[in-house]
Scaffold this active site. Sequence first.
Site, mmCIF file in Angstrom:
data_model
loop_
_atom_site.group_PDB
_atom_site.id
_atom_site.type_symbol
_atom_site.label_atom_id
_atom_site.label_comp_id
_atom_site.label_asym_id
_atom_site.label_seq_id
_atom_site.Cartn_x
_atom_site.Cartn_y
_atom_site.Cartn_z
ATOM 1 N N LYS A 258 0.842 -1.211 0.000
ATOM 2 C CA LYS A 258 0.000 0.000 0.000
ATOM 3 C C LYS A 258 0.875 1.258 0.000
ATOM 4 O O LYS A 258 1.707 1.447 0.885
ATOM 5 C CB LYS A 258 -0.922 -0.003 1.228
ATOM 6 C CG LYS A 258 -1.657 1.311 1.488
ATOM 7 C CD LYS A 258 -2.643 1.207 2.661
ATOM 8 C CE LYS A 258 -3.183 2.566 3.065
ATOM 9 N NZ LYS A 258 -4.119 2.497 4.223
ATOM 10 N N ASP A 263 -2.612 10.080 4.053
ATOM 11 C CA ASP A 263 -4.004 9.679 4.250
ATOM 12 C C ASP A 263 -4.695 10.667 5.192
ATOM 13 O O ASP A 263 -4.599 10.550 6.407
ATOM 14 C CB ASP A 263 -4.057 8.254 4.828
ATOM 15 C CG ASP A 263 -5.492 7.777 5.018
ATOM 16 O OD1 ASP A 263 -6.420 8.452 4.532
ATOM 17 O OD2 ASP A 263 -5.677 6.709 5.642
ATOM 18 N N LYS A 270 -10.051 12.703 8.720
ATOM 19 C CA LYS A 270 -9.710 12.154 10.038
ATOM 20 C C LYS A 270 -9.712 13.270 11.084
ATOM 21 O O LYS A 270 -9.364 14.405 10.778
ATOM 22 C CB LYS A 270 -8.295 11.551 9.993
ATOM 23 C CG LYS A 270 -8.177 10.225 9.278
ATOM 24 C CD LYS A 270 -6.729 9.735 9.296
ATOM 25 C CE LYS A 270 -6.564 8.437 8.525
ATOM 26 N NZ LYS A 270 -7.178 7.280 9.173
ATOM 27 N N ASP A 281 1.641 6.213 5.662
ATOM 28 C CA ASP A 281 0.661 5.274 5.114
ATOM 29 C C ASP A 281 1.133 4.605 3.812
ATOM 30 O O ASP A 281 0.407 3.821 3.214
ATOM 31 C CB ASP A 281 -0.682 6.002 4.907
ATOM 32 C CG ASP A 281 -1.870 5.087 5.106
ATOM 33 O OD1 ASP A 281 -1.718 4.043 5.776
ATOM 34 O OD2 ASP A 281 -2.960 5.403 4.581
ATOM 35 N N ASP A 340 -12.212 6.943 4.073
ATOM 36 C CA ASP A 340 -10.989 6.701 4.849
ATOM 37 C C ASP A 340 -10.524 5.243 4.756
ATOM 38 O O ASP A 340 -9.427 4.913 5.182
ATOM 39 C CB ASP A 340 -11.226 7.111 6.309
ATOM 40 C CG ASP A 340 -9.926 7.277 7.076
ATOM 41 O OD1 ASP A 340 -8.856 7.278 6.428
ATOM 42 O OD2 ASP A 340 -9.988 7.397 8.316
ATOM 43 N N GLU A 342 -9.400 3.738 2.279
ATOM 44 C CA GLU A 342 -8.914 3.902 0.902
ATOM 45 C C GLU A 342 -7.871 2.868 0.517
ATOM 46 O O GLU A 342 -7.716 2.538 -0.652
ATOM 47 C CB GLU A 342 -8.347 5.321 0.722
ATOM 48 C CG GLU A 342 -6.907 5.541 1.216
ATOM 49 C CD GLU A 342 -6.705 5.294 2.701
ATOM 50 O OE1 GLU A 342 -7.693 5.416 3.461
ATOM 51 O OE2 GLU A 342 -5.576 4.966 3.121
ATOM 52 N N ARG A 344 -7.603 -0.359 0.996
ATOM 53 C CA ARG A 344 -8.099 -1.598 0.376
ATOM 54 C C ARG A 344 -8.567 -1.345 -1.058
ATOM 55 O O ARG A 344 -8.534 -2.234 -1.890
ATOM 56 C CB ARG A 344 -9.204 -2.209 1.251
ATOM 57 C CG ARG A 344 -10.432 -1.383 1.399
ATOM 58 C CD ARG A 344 -11.297 -1.834 2.565
ATOM 59 N NE ARG A 344 -10.723 -1.430 3.854
ATOM 60 C CZ ARG A 344 -11.256 -1.732 5.038
ATOM 61 N NH1 ARG A 344 -12.353 -2.457 5.118
ATOM 62 N NH2 ARG A 344 -10.685 -1.317 6.160
#
Length: 498
Positions: A258, A263, A270, A281, A340, A342, A344
């Site tokens: 990933k 993020d 968030k 991230d 959020d 994101e 996956r």
Amino acid sequence: MKIKLIDPQKIILIKEKFLVAPYFSGKKIKIKNKEIAKEVDKFSDIYPSFKEGEIRLVFSEKNKIIFLNIGEKEKWSQRKFLLFLRNITRFLKENRANQGVILLENIIPQKTNLENLANQISENIFLADYEFVRYKEPPKEGWFKIDSIEFAFPEPQRFQRYLKEGKIIGKAVNFARDLANIPGGEMTPEILAREAKKAVLKNPNLKIEIFNKRRLEKLSMGGILGVARGSAEEPVLIILKYFGKPRNRKIDLAMVGKGVTFDSGGLQVKPSEAMADMHLDMSGGAAVLGAILAIAELKLSLNIIALIPAAENMPSGQSYRPGDLLKTYSGKTIEVKSTDAEGRIIMADALSFAVKNYKPKMVIDVATLTGAAAVALGQRATALFTNLQKLEKVFRQIGEDSGDYVWPLPCWEEYEEENKGTFGDIANIGKSGRLGGAITGALFLKSFVQNLPWVHLDIAPTTVSIEGQGLTKGATGTGVRYLIRLAQEFQKIKANFL
Ligand code: BES
Ligand code: ZN
Ligand code: ZN
């Protein structure tokens, strides 16, 4: 920094060299080398009173000796041994020791494979030595560097070469840490791709291809494109290939990481504290990159494809929205229930691309996927998921041997139910919301690997270092060592299980 194993009898002490003498609680330090024994014995009336874990630097007119009570002999283990090495390295650095020699012969944990241990010694020294200082002004005399560390070790000649391997691995982990630690604004998808390109130039066995936004559009990678839409930074898919068995073009292992370079949570932004560290991230992507570089340098005999979907998750007028239905490369649509979740979504495109085009024997993905994994495990273990139940033990052992400790969570079919979409094929958060969030996240990914043998590491728990690990603050490079170890073990696993 130079490191080497030496015969305990051949230690030469000079004034600049710090002698590190670890010992078990209540035990006398036994040293065969007479000259060294004499020096250490000068302190035999004081060191037995030092407390467990305490590091004490003492001076004689000739020498500097570091005593360290490492606790009870019965409780000594490989994990503690490696931690001891890290702590000592940091102590040497803090005390501006240019040279050190560490007496290891009496504290080698029982039942350890000495080859692996030699490898881990150098690896851990490099991990402990790492600091992230590129954004700080150096002191006038420059950053302090340790010149050399010697390890008094049995049969030094025999195990010397494993130090070299450990150094390659340790440096790969530190490379991943650097990429992760660099702030989000300076480690965008494009810059990550550039760094990957630069690193690959050094190794002729590696090939790299970067899919830009236009290419992603042509391939209908609606997942990566959807997540990236709110950002001014364009997404990329970084693809690396390593052929360690050049006569055979078949891919053994696909590694997918990933690469969300920042993020923010997207439109469902968030809360402020939760956004700290979200430049990390892309740690999964960094791990994959670090690992494939080391694998190529170690010339391991297997063929690998590595994919890093990279995007930035930002809120804006262009952002993807809750309720959007994103058409992925696989053809399946994802119903966005949270902007959020994101990771996956971008992983879905990369996983199905790997599976469809390369049909690897096994897929492993590494992702800072869920905060829920950290809620479940704390910050000391990566969450392990696999659809190869019978290999769970093997995968756990790889964690133990590599130093990237993992712990399994269930990957049962029953959970799949929770990811069903209402208007799309699959929803990006489970119906039970936060409950079992790491598991529903894992099962989401599983649905994009078409039942190929698959391992998922949710590294969200272990991405940043914690107190007591003998590491500087920030990224740990988690996953790099696991991936390398898996590649080292791959032929055995393939022969026995795949
Ligand atoms: N990048 C985060 C996961 C994360 C959280 C990593 C904390 C490291 C530390 C991920 O994209 C995310 O936001 N996941 C959500 C999922 C939820 C919306 C289902 C989470 O964990 O809260
Ligand atoms: Zn997120
Ligand atoms: Zn994320």
